[in-house]
Write an enzyme that holds these catalytic residues in place. Structure first.
Site, mmCIF file in Angstrom:
data_model
loop_
_atom_site.group_PDB
_atom_site.id
_atom_site.type_symbol
_atom_site.label_atom_id
_atom_site.label_comp_id
_atom_site.label_asym_id
_atom_site.label_seq_id
_atom_site.Cartn_x
_atom_site.Cartn_y
_atom_site.Cartn_z
ATOM 1 N N LEU A 22 15.421 2.806 -4.231
ATOM 2 C CA LEU A 22 16.305 3.124 -5.515
ATOM 3 C C LEU A 22 15.125 4.078 -6.917
ATOM 4 O O LEU A 22 13.682 3.584 -6.196
ATOM 5 C CB LEU A 22 15.978 1.790 -5.742
ATOM 6 C CG LEU A 22 17.093 1.367 -5.251
ATOM 7 C CD1 LEU A 22 17.517 -0.388 -5.464
ATOM 8 C CD2 LEU A 22 18.743 1.677 -4.972
ATOM 9 N N ASP A 23 15.634 4.486 -7.328
ATOM 10 C CA ASP A 23 14.445 4.984 -8.796
ATOM 11 C C ASP A 23 13.973 3.808 -9.080
ATOM 12 O O ASP A 23 14.342 2.434 -9.759
ATOM 13 C CB ASP A 23 15.330 5.200 -9.998
ATOM 14 C CG ASP A 23 15.417 6.836 -9.166
ATOM 15 O OD1 ASP A 23 14.933 7.266 -8.453
ATOM 16 O OD2 ASP A 23 17.052 7.021 -10.322
ATOM 17 N N LYS A 24 13.061 2.877 -9.928
ATOM 18 C CA LYS A 24 12.126 2.322 -10.984
ATOM 19 C C LYS A 24 13.502 1.220 -11.687
ATOM 20 O O LYS A 24 12.462 0.399 -10.950
ATOM 21 C CB LYS A 24 10.913 3.033 -11.223
ATOM 22 C CG LYS A 24 10.047 1.727 -11.889
ATOM 23 C CD LYS A 24 9.067 2.011 -13.083
ATOM 24 C CE LYS A 24 8.466 1.379 -14.064
ATOM 25 N NZ LYS A 24 7.104 2.362 -14.869
#
Length: 322
Positions: A140-142
């Protein structure tokens, strides 16, 4: 004496249909164990046993025999343990599922060795006397919140990666976007690859990798100025949802990379960006088959407070229209 530390065993009882087969054949047939993992098992002293005694992959087994795989515990030497709060949705000897908050990087990167989810997970395991390598099943992206799964050993990671490859892992996201998709429900089938002009970005390009996103509009706000969209993925390209929604003219609100806001934004959008504080994307559900039990499992994460605030603000656009 064997001083090796092993992970929790993976056990299998030989069925009548497999009577007389080699251990390697049974493991490949019943558990889908890869050749690479079989090679690793050969190197351990008691990593493979039949009825409690050391065995070799070429040994023949009989119906009723109990095969056990015991892989060496893997310390995450490249991840520094760091105490941090974790929202654990599920944990067993083989699998960990977490609800990741926005603003947390999943894995350490060059120049970013602490304050990642991996640091917190490794600390959690060590606190309970366990040593596992941090193996996220997906990323998952930040600034994307929500459900993420972590395998505790190589076998479980291999099996879940195979499920991902075959489209047997379901991932559902919630996004808040500028504009309203037209049609309201549909499929975006548009190849994605790196942007040659900015390699950290992704673009839709005919020469890209196949990328498919299904979407359904759940709500439209302010006469079409914004919308809440539910999305499921057939593929898992980097930034796929963000790139695809921009491609159809509905970038995620507050997405700095893909046009979710910018100079000259109308007041309502500026307020929405400030309310969200990050790209408005949440991994709401993850569905998978547990590699050890065969159970189909669904893990869900409710909308976090920042996106609930954003939703209330967008709903107020309708009140202003009336």
């Amino acid at each position: 004496m064997d001083d090796t530390v092993y992970s929790d065993p993976i056990e299998l009882v030989v069925q009548p249909a497999d009577d007389g087969l080699a251990v390697r054949t049974v493991l490949q047939k019943r558990l889908g164990v890869s050749r690479r993992l079989l090679t690793r098992l050969k190197r351990t002293k008691v990593g493979l046993t039949v009825n409690g005694r050391r065995a070799f992959t070429s040994d023949r087994v009989s119906a009723g025999d109990r095969i056990a795989l015991r892989m060496e515990a893997e310390a995450a030497d490249d991840v520094l343990p760091q105490e941090m709060p974790l929202s654990i949705l599920h944990e067993d000897p083989h699998l960990l599922v977490l609800d990741k908050p926005a603003g947390i990087v999943v894995h350490p990167t060059k120049g970013h060795y602490v304050n990642t989810l991996a640091n917190g997970v490794v600390h959690h395991w060590l606190k309970h006397g366990k040593a596992h390598r941090f193996r996220p099943v997906h990323r998952l992206d930040k600034d994307t919140s929500g459900v993420i799964a972590v395998a505790k050993n190589a076998y479980v990671h291999q099996q879940l990666a195979e499920q991902m490859k075959r489209g047997r892992i379901g991932k559902r996201y919630i996004a808040y976007v500028r504009g309203a998709p037209s049609p309201a429900d549909g499929t975006i089938d548009a190849p994605i690859d790196r942007d040659p002009a900015a390699p950290h970005l992704r673009i839709v390009t005919p020469d890209g990798y196949p990328s498919v996103t299904h979407y359904r509009t759940e709500a439209v706000y302010g006469g079409g100025r914004a919308a809440k969209v539910s999305l499921t993925l057939e593929t898992g390209r980097t930034h796929q949802i963000r790139v695809h929604m921009r491609h159809i003219g509905c970038p995620l609100i507050a997405d700095e990379l893909y046009g979710g806001h910018g100079a000259g934004d109308p007041d309502w959008l500026a307020a929405a960006v400030k309310s969200a504080g990050r790209q408005a994307l949440h991994a709401a559900e993850l569905e998978l088959t547990h590699p050890m039990t065969g159970e189909r499992m669904i893990f869900a994460s409710p909308l976090p407070d920042d996106l609930l605030r954003l939703e209330r603000l967008l709903k107020s656009l309708d009140d202003r229209e009336s």
